[in-house]
Design an enzyme around this catalytic site. Structure first.
Site, PDB file in Angstrom:
ATOM      1  N   HIS A  96     -11.525   6.742  34.150  1.00 46.14           N
ATOM      2  CA  HIS A  96     -11.791   7.091  32.760  1.00 46.14           C
ATOM      3  C   HIS A  96     -11.858   5.768  31.999  1.00 46.14           C
ATOM      4  O   HIS A  96     -11.634   4.709  32.592  1.00 46.14           O
ATOM      5  CB  HIS A  96     -10.733   8.043  32.180  1.00 46.14           C
ATOM      6  CG  HIS A  96      -9.328   7.494  32.112  1.00 46.14           C
ATOM      7  ND1 HIS A  96      -8.649   6.997  33.219  1.00 46.14           N
ATOM      8  CD2 HIS A  96      -8.450   7.362  31.065  1.00 46.14           C
ATOM      9  CE1 HIS A  96      -7.437   6.603  32.847  1.00 46.14           C
ATOM     10  NE2 HIS A  96      -7.293   6.798  31.544  1.00 46.14           N
ATOM     11  N   HIS A  98     -10.168   4.579  29.151  1.00 44.60           N
ATOM     12  CA  HIS A  98      -9.103   3.979  28.340  1.00 44.60           C
ATOM     13  C   HIS A  98      -9.054   2.486  28.648  1.00 44.60           C
ATOM     14  O   HIS A  98      -9.349   2.050  29.768  1.00 44.60           O
ATOM     15  CB  HIS A  98      -7.756   4.645  28.634  1.00 44.60           C
ATOM     16  CG  HIS A  98      -7.655   6.034  28.056  1.00 44.60           C
ATOM     17  ND1 HIS A  98      -6.719   6.949  28.469  1.00 44.60           N
ATOM     18  CD2 HIS A  98      -8.392   6.638  27.088  1.00 44.60           C
ATOM     19  CE1 HIS A  98      -6.861   8.064  27.767  1.00 44.60           C
ATOM     20  NE2 HIS A  98      -7.875   7.904  26.921  1.00 44.60           N
ATOM     21  N   ASP A 100      -7.064   0.296  29.378  1.00 46.07           N
ATOM     22  CA  ASP A 100      -6.289  -0.284  30.486  1.00 46.07           C
ATOM     23  C   ASP A 100      -6.887   0.046  31.853  1.00 46.07           C
ATOM     24  O   ASP A 100      -6.281  -0.260  32.879  1.00 46.07           O
ATOM     25  CB  ASP A 100      -4.810   0.157  30.412  1.00 46.07           C
ATOM     26  CG  ASP A 100      -4.638   1.663  30.350  1.00 46.07           C
ATOM     27  OD1 ASP A 100      -5.432   2.351  29.680  1.00 46.07           O
ATOM     28  OD2 ASP A 100      -3.689   2.173  30.979  1.00 46.07           O
ATOM     29  N   HIS A 101      -8.082   0.629  31.850  1.00 46.78           N
ATOM     30  CA  HIS A 101      -8.765   0.969  33.112  1.00 46.78           C
ATOM     31  C   HIS A 101     -10.175   0.396  33.211  1.00 46.78           C
ATOM     32  O   HIS A 101     -10.824   0.561  34.251  1.00 46.78           O
ATOM     33  CB  HIS A 101      -8.791   2.490  33.297  1.00 46.78           C
ATOM     34  CG  HIS A 101      -7.418   3.078  33.439  1.00 46.78           C
ATOM     35  ND1 HIS A 101      -6.862   3.422  34.652  1.00 46.78           N
ATOM     36  CD2 HIS A 101      -6.458   3.314  32.507  1.00 46.78           C
ATOM     37  CE1 HIS A 101      -5.631   3.858  34.471  1.00 46.78           C
ATOM     38  NE2 HIS A 101      -5.357   3.815  33.168  1.00 46.78           N
ATOM     39  N   HIS A 185      -5.958  14.449  30.436  1.00 43.81           N
ATOM     40  CA  HIS A 185      -5.616  13.128  29.878  1.00 43.81           C
ATOM     41  C   HIS A 185      -6.847  12.549  29.181  1.00 43.81           C
ATOM     42  O   HIS A 185      -6.757  11.995  28.085  1.00 43.81           O
ATOM     43  CB  HIS A 185      -5.129  12.212  30.996  1.00 43.81           C
ATOM     44  CG  HIS A 185      -4.889  10.808  30.562  1.00 43.81           C
ATOM     45  ND1 HIS A 185      -3.816  10.444  29.783  1.00 43.81           N
ATOM     46  CD2 HIS A 185      -5.588   9.669  30.770  1.00 43.81           C
ATOM     47  CE1 HIS A 185      -3.873   9.150  29.545  1.00 43.81           C
ATOM     48  NE2 HIS A 185      -4.940   8.646  30.127  1.00 43.81           N
TER      49      HIS A 185
HETATM   50  C1  5PN Z   1      -1.479   2.060  27.506  1.00 44.11           C
HETATM   51  C2  5PN Z   1      -2.156   2.917  26.508  1.00 44.11           C
HETATM   52  N1  5PN Z   1      -1.923   2.713  25.227  1.00 44.11           N
HETATM   53  C3  5PN Z   1      -2.529   3.456  24.275  1.00 44.11           C
HETATM   54  C4  5PN Z   1      -3.398   4.431  24.647  1.00 44.11           C
HETATM   55  C5  5PN Z   1      -4.149   5.341  23.883  1.00 44.11           C
HETATM   56  O1  5PN Z   1      -4.211   5.413  22.670  1.00 44.11           O
HETATM   57  O2  5PN Z   1      -4.869   6.139  24.698  1.00 44.11           O
HETATM   58  C6  5PN Z   1      -4.604   5.765  26.075  1.00 44.11           C
HETATM   59  C7  5PN Z   1      -3.649   4.676  25.948  1.00 44.11           C
HETATM   60  C8  5PN Z   1      -3.035   3.904  26.915  1.00 44.11           C
HETATM   61  O3  5PN Z   1      -3.288   4.108  28.201  1.00 44.11           O
HETATM   62 ZN    ZN Z   2      -5.564   6.707  30.309  1.00 44.06          ZN
HETATM   63 ZN    ZN Z   3      -3.681   4.137  31.993  1.00 43.48          ZN
END
Ligand code: 5PN
Ligand code: ZN
Ligand code: ZN
Length: 268
Positions: A96, A98, A100-101, A185
């Site tokens: 997805h 987000h 951090d990915h 999610h």
């Molecule tokens: C680590 C992290 N911080 C904030 C958010 C967010 O607003 O949606 C996903 C998300 C995160 O994975």
């Molecule tokens: Zn996520």
């Molecule tokens: Zn994540």
């Protein structure tokens, strides 16, 4: 596949409050958690699943998540530790989008890109409560232009080299590399099952379950598009692990992550 190797690329760590990690349950307080990507060396090619976060992006947009990331924890740095360069990766699959990915996608313009067919449209038009999650649009010229955020694009990013092949439902990415559609999610969230020649399969929950405790208590993170679907997906993760007699690995669980193989160590 009998000679599949799986490497975990350590991408550093972030901090969230416990009430975000464990929605409406907590306890509150800072939780530092790992972020990592998954590199699969396979007879059909080299696959990267997710690409971690971009340190500068987090410092600019979400500095309160206190990123800690060394050079070796960037995508080029982690690949270099394995004697690889970004151009050695043939396919990038994003679970997805987000931040951090997908933060390291920018390093992989030559790779084939695959994601759920609804994830790019969602990045272009996130719900108001998803804006922070979908705040790194550097992986997509289309999303950056739609959102008026082209300042995030790096030199050389084009529509052509940031376009994704969209998939839906469960898909076998390569023999024994299975993607299971687990929405909730995010709108197009996938988790991943890796099968091997000898060892047990590994089921990566990705963000359907941040931690082992999340799955045990069916308590999802506070970030979601559909919490009902999220609980159903957590039940599905449990069932998939049982059906495949798989070891479970969690996306953001520091205690468990410390026991995972990283760097030059791998699963096979
Ligand atoms: C680590 C992290 N911080 C904030 C958010 C967010 O607003 O949606 C996903 C998300 C995160 O994975
Ligand atoms: Zn996520
Ligand atoms: Zn994540």
């Amino acid at each position: 596949m009998s000679d599949t190797k799986v490497y975990l690329l350590d991408g550093g760590s972030l901090v969230l409050d416990g009430f975000h990690v464990f929605w409406n349950r907590g306890p509150g307080g800072e939780i530092r958690f790992p972020v990592y990507s998954i590199l699969i060396e396979h007879a059909e090619g080299r696959f990267l699943i997710d690409s971690g976060y971009d340190y500068d992006h987090v410092m600019k947009v979400l500095p309160f998540e206190k990123p800690q990331q060394s050079k070796a924890q960037t995508i080029p740095g982690a690949l270099a530790e394995l004697g690889l360069e970004p151009k050695d990766v043939g396919v990038v699959f994003n679970s997805h989008f987000h931040f951090d990915h997908c933060g390291g996608n920018k390093y992989l313009p030559h790779a084939k890109r695959i994601c759920h067919k609804l994830e790019v449209p969602q990045t272009c038009s996130p719900e108001p409560f998803e804006v922070l999650g979908y705040s790194d649009v550097s992986f997509s010229v289309e999303a950056a232009e739609t959102r008026g955020m082209t300042d995030q694009l790096i030199d050389g990013a084009t529509r052509e080299n940031t376009t994704f092949e969209g998939i839906e439902g469960d898909v076998e990415l390569a023999k024994g590399v299975k993607l299971f559609f687990t929405p909730g999610h995010s709108i197009g969230h996938y988790n991943l099952l890796g099968e091997f020649g000898t060892r047990k399969p590994i089921l990566f929950s990705i963000d359907a379950a941040y931690t082992q405790k999340s799955l045990e208590t069916l308590c999802q993170a506070s970030f979601h598009i559909d919490p009902d679907a999220g609980v159903q997906s957590m039940r599905r993760v449990k069932q998939l692990a049982e059906d495949h007699e798989a070891d479970l690995m969690f996306s953001h669980d520091m205690e468990n992550f410390k026991t995972y193989k990283t760097g030059t160590q791998f699963y096979r």
